[in-house]
Design a protein around this motif. Sequence first.
Motif, PDB file in Angstrom:
ATOM      1  N   MET B  34     -40.408  10.801  20.883  1.00 63.52           N
ATOM      2  CA  MET B  34     -39.513  10.182  21.851  1.00 63.52           C
ATOM      3  C   MET B  34     -39.046  11.265  22.817  1.00 63.52           C
ATOM      4  O   MET B  34     -38.692  12.369  22.402  1.00 63.52           O
ATOM      5  CB  MET B  34     -38.313   9.590  21.114  1.00 63.52           C
ATOM      6  CG  MET B  34     -37.385   8.785  22.007  1.00 63.52           C
ATOM      7  SD  MET B  34     -35.835   8.407  21.148  1.00 63.52           S
ATOM      8  CE  MET B  34     -36.428   7.285  19.882  1.00 63.52           C
ATOM      9  N   ILE B  35     -39.116  10.964  24.103  1.00 57.50           N
ATOM     10  CA  ILE B  35     -38.615  11.893  25.125  1.00 57.50           C
ATOM     11  C   ILE B  35     -37.380  11.252  25.738  1.00 57.50           C
ATOM     12  O   ILE B  35     -37.438  10.097  26.160  1.00 57.50           O
ATOM     13  CB  ILE B  35     -39.667  12.122  26.233  1.00 57.50           C
ATOM     14  CG1 ILE B  35     -41.026  12.517  25.646  1.00 57.50           C
ATOM     15  CG2 ILE B  35     -39.177  13.165  27.230  1.00 57.50           C
ATOM     16  CD1 ILE B  35     -42.130  12.699  26.698  1.00 57.50           C
ATOM     17  N   ILE B  36     -36.284  11.992  25.772  1.00 58.09           N
ATOM     18  CA  ILE B  36     -35.114  11.444  26.465  1.00 58.09           C
ATOM     19  C   ILE B  36     -34.755  12.365  27.634  1.00 58.09           C
ATOM     20  O   ILE B  36     -35.015  13.571  27.609  1.00 58.09           O
ATOM     21  CB  ILE B  36     -33.887  11.287  25.535  1.00 58.09           C
ATOM     22  CG1 ILE B  36     -33.386  12.650  25.042  1.00 58.09           C
ATOM     23  CG2 ILE B  36     -34.196  10.367  24.354  1.00 58.09           C
ATOM     24  CD1 ILE B  36     -32.007  12.584  24.408  1.00 58.09           C
ATOM     25  N   ASP B  37     -34.227  11.748  28.694  1.00 59.00           N
ATOM     26  CA  ASP B  37     -33.830  12.538  29.867  1.00 59.00           C
ATOM     27  C   ASP B  37     -32.611  11.882  30.502  1.00 59.00           C
ATOM     28  O   ASP B  37     -32.527  10.659  30.595  1.00 59.00           O
ATOM     29  CB  ASP B  37     -34.978  12.622  30.868  1.00 59.00           C
ATOM     30  CG  ASP B  37     -34.752  13.725  31.889  1.00 59.00           C
ATOM     31  OD1 ASP B  37     -35.439  14.765  31.806  1.00 59.00           O
ATOM     32  OD2 ASP B  37     -33.874  13.551  32.784  1.00 59.00           O
ATOM     33  N   LYS B  38     -31.704  12.712  30.963  1.00 60.36           N
ATOM     34  CA  LYS B  38     -30.456  12.171  31.516  1.00 60.36           C
ATOM     35  C   LYS B  38     -30.643  11.516  32.881  1.00 60.36           C
ATOM     36  O   LYS B  38     -29.828  10.720  33.322  1.00 60.36           O
ATOM     37  CB  LYS B  38     -29.370  13.249  31.583  1.00 60.36           C
ATOM     38  CG  LYS B  38     -29.682  14.431  32.471  1.00 60.36           C
ATOM     39  CD  LYS B  38     -28.480  15.403  32.468  1.00 60.36           C
ATOM     40  CE  LYS B  38     -28.609  16.479  33.529  1.00 60.36           C
ATOM     41  NZ  LYS B  38     -29.768  17.375  33.337  1.00 60.36           N
ATOM     42  N   MET B  39     -31.765  11.846  33.551  1.00 60.05           N
ATOM     43  CA  MET B  39     -32.018  11.272  34.866  1.00 60.05           C
ATOM     44  C   MET B  39     -32.486   9.819  34.723  1.00 60.05           C
ATOM     45  O   MET B  39     -32.990   9.423  33.684  1.00 60.05           O
ATOM     46  CB  MET B  39     -33.092  12.073  35.606  1.00 60.05           C
ATOM     47  CG  MET B  39     -32.742  13.531  35.799  1.00 60.05           C
ATOM     48  SD  MET B  39     -31.234  13.752  36.749  1.00 60.05           S
ATOM     49  CE  MET B  39     -31.817  13.269  38.384  1.00 60.05           C
TER      50      MET B  39
END
Lengths: 611, 611
Positions: B34-39
Amino acid sequence: MTQNTLSTDVLIIGAGPAGLMAGTWMAQTGIKAMIIDKMPCRTQRGHADGIESRTFEILDSFGMADSIWKHANRTIDLSIWNDCESDGIQRQCISNNCTPGLSRFQEATLGQGQIEENFIDFIQESSSVEVKWNSYPVDLNMCEGSDYPVRVTVEMRTSERETSYTVNSKYLIACDGAHSWIRTALGLKLEGDQTDEKWGVIDLIPLTDFPDIRKRCIVKSDYSQLMIIPRERRLVRCYVQLPHEVAAVLWKEVDPALLVNIVKKILSPHTFEASNIEWSTIYTVGQRLCTTLSMYNRVFLAGDAIHTHSPKAGQGMNVSIQDTYNLGWKLASVIKGKAKSSILHTYQTERLQIAIRLIEFDKRMVQGVFQMDSASSVENASSMSNQMQDTLEEENGSASGVTALYKPSCLITRSWDSKGHQLVRPLLPYSKIELAGKLAVGARLPNTQVLFQCDSRPWSLQRVLRSTGEWHLFIFGGDVSINTQMTRVKRLASELSRDETLVNRINQRDHDCVGKISTYLVHCAPRKSVDLMELPKLFIPFDENLGYDYWRVFADEELYSEKRGRAYQQYGIGAEGCTVLVRPDQHVALIGTLDDFAAIELFLGNFMTLV
Amino acid sequence: MTQNTLSTDVLIIGAGPAGLMAGTWMAQTGIKAMIIDKMPCRTQRGHADGIESRTFEILDSFGMADSIWKHANRTIDLSIWNDCESDGIQRQCISNNCTPGLSRFQEATLGQGQIEENFIDFIQESSSVEVKWNSYPVDLNMCEGSDYPVRVTVEMRTSERETSYTVNSKYLIACDGAHSWIRTALGLKLEGDQTDEKWGVIDLIPLTDFPDIRKRCIVKSDYSQLMIIPRERRLVRCYVQLPHEVAAVLWKEVDPALLVNIVKKILSPHTFEASNIEWSTIYTVGQRLCTTLSMYNRVFLAGDAIHTHSPKAGQGMNVSIQDTYNLGWKLASVIKGKAKSSILHTYQTERLQIAIRLIEFDKRMVQGVFQMDSASSVENASSMSNQMQDTLEEENGSASGVTALYKPSCLITRSWDSKGHQLVRPLLPYSKIELAGKLAVGARLPNTQVLFQCDSRPWSLQRVLRSTGEWHLFIFGGDVSINTQMTRVKRLASELSRDETLVNRINQRDHDCVGKISTYLVHCAPRKSVDLMELPKLFIPFDENLGYDYWRVFADEELYSEKRGRAYQQYGIGAEGCTVLVRPDQHVALIGTLDDFAAIELFLGNFMTLV
């Protein structure tokens, strides 16, 4: 049954390679067109599979070559095998399957369906061209005096419904194959010989220990003859001559297992089985031609509708694509009112000579390669016969389309030497020096490597020649770091920039590409000695949103350690430079001196329309 | 607020280049991630834009290079301009921006967003990796003893809703940038210098008569300094040093018009305006490093989270991608149970040295190129200073990643000469002759051209090294048309084929690529003298549906008129041949003799897991 009437600029019958190439031009130039085909969808398996280098150049000019080149199989070697008295077949020789240097692409193989897929994708990006499947013509009438004089009744039949409608079009292109309904309706015929020699074709995944299965092979055994064409993925195509006893049984009842068996016998003592048979068919060898390519200057025939022949040289799809590549931009120019409709007559003259040569070549191919006495080949066991070699070399050169030379017409200039002999290589005035000794007026501009002046990136000059309907005028300005030469270039640029010149008036008709003349400078001065911004503004057009267009000036120079440059040498252009005007289909229309601006104006005035 | 718990093998924080490269490995090997990003979505404009040749090689190994190469701008020339007393700036010299021959790709520029787009497309083709935007970590705990010991609380905030959940993962990769939340949570810091020198960056379409605008330029005027980077389409990036009086005003309030004005002043007397400003920012020059790259052998830091520096050498995105390219296959091998988890320690040792070198290089770059005394440069007006030249050459070589040399570890063999000195180039036993004098154990295998034995197609050997998690074992068999040499190759092949050898047991674990060892033969016999089917079956594996795999044997030979071949010469391999074992990330792990099969077994036995 519902009945209604549609109208379109160009109706194209047949969505094979010829029809789709025609549709691609229409999509590219925004001409309203309709393609109909009796099949329910594109080719799924089998049929043509050879893509010649010239066809790749054409595909590339529409941005379609990359993906086809990536999936196609490039065939490097040609291997000849012959029967030996005791041990079955033995390899006679391996030679080069393509002549290097003729093109920046090489011959490769890929199933026709995948090539059609690329065309269809391109066409569907545009909104001007529609493809209708399950549809075929049932009636054709010409209605003289109308703007849409071609009237075709089309029937569309699917399992759910049957409809019929009339299409009124300005022009009709018949790409409906060897059994062309349109050709028959026009009262035209394919003429020529049909032998009773039968061949089978089979696309399969082979399970074999024959070591050359991934090379193009010609195998002659006492039992029969075989040609192997390696294809994309693990596919292999086999052309196999049917021995007489088999031919009698097999005709019209294609049993692929029988074909596999013949291949197996020929390749013995090697093992041979098929894991997966994708497609197979049987054909009779024959070469037939229809010498009328257009009627009423409104209806045009292309592809198999005008020429059929044996498939073994892999020419069919190529000549078909090249037929409508020749026609498409001319139609677009006329329909858009940019050129006189008389230019359409050049389709007949330019493509008939190609069709005739194709048929003649195919005869030589069948005789020279496949009917060679197998006894004579055993004598020269280490090399090919001269006849065979010549035929195969011709296949790489003239037959591939790269050396097609169109004769003088309103679209190809004519020039003479002092004795009145016609020249394809114009001379410097009052001399015997050729302006561009390795270019020919009428031939497609061969590729060469140049550098962008602005950023030194190497570039294939042919990539400038995108198929948009534009003409390309190359000013080979010579060494512009020399004052006298720069003065000549500036004088020519200033002539070309004057408001009242034809080139300018043509370019200012509208914003559309079709019929425009784009100008480029290719100099041979050391690139670091040239200041781009000091060149005539013609070569660095300015747009207030995009800034300068820096990519119209090229230097002919080597790049650091990379071998590039030598465009002047490759084209045979001397220090005094020249102009080369290239048609929208990449064929050279005119070669002139830097000073003879009038020749360009005269040439364009002959067929360009100014409202 | 809802609260629930998800579990995944690998949690990746940050969907920039480092995070997406990690995700690409997971997608390729089928590892749940899983990749999470704040953008809210990928980068739209600006940020990094330089792609080094090594990065292209990596992208190509996943099939991603073509489309990026096609859209990127290749920068050939580097042009240096300096102020002159009276007339404003003048060109000092033009030189080559890249060192030819280091790679089959060259440095090019393209906006970071488009590169991310390619990664995201690749990841979305797989079903194992998920990208979640608008999401950021708020809590991190390690739960020793669990199979999923890394516990991260993630908050996801959009305009519609706010959710929070816990992710339990086996491994965590922190690619969350210079202000890494994970790094802070781990109690780690970036250490190093931050100067008060401020630069502006601006991406724009220029309207200018500066003739070198499409070259990479370094321009030093009395007023300030400028670096120009030509980009895709008509974009140009300008790095501009802020004069002190401007820096005081501008800081944190980026007015792009002011930046354009500084550029205009520097380039005077040339005209300069911006037609369209795509992006701009201001940064402070500094070089900072975090020397701890992993903790608990479970949490790994990559990219800007461990190294930040000035952007002008275009290194940032590259080193970041190369960080997780190094890590990804190791994680996949461990998670799939193919290798011991101890191999993960090599991430710290292999990438820390690169990060240290990056920081040192960046200092030299800033000093050597931008802080050079402008007076001294006027003296040598026709050429670059030595310091500048050295720095720029380093940028092309070591700094681009192609010469990265990983030190001996469980994944890189160690060898010594007779005096006990460690060698990166192993010797023939009892001799001073290097087995492959131009290859280094620990470095990535450079490219060379070979021909497929089966069909003579030219091929880049590096293209064999697809990133699938497989190891590649090349048998450089020498001239196998000589009996003694063929005997050695056959003996090695038979060792490799025995049921009980480690290589075989590794390959028979399952059908998955990860951790497998694929074997290839590269010989230097004349290709027409070799019968493919008489080679050991190891090199022509048979499948009952697909037939033989003919594409594992290569000939090192020139092809007709094309300059190909010379792989042996390029790698410095002699007539006696050698074996080269290459890791899944294209780095050479072992170079051995054809007879020392035991060395391969010993090496693999150290870290491979057999159930």
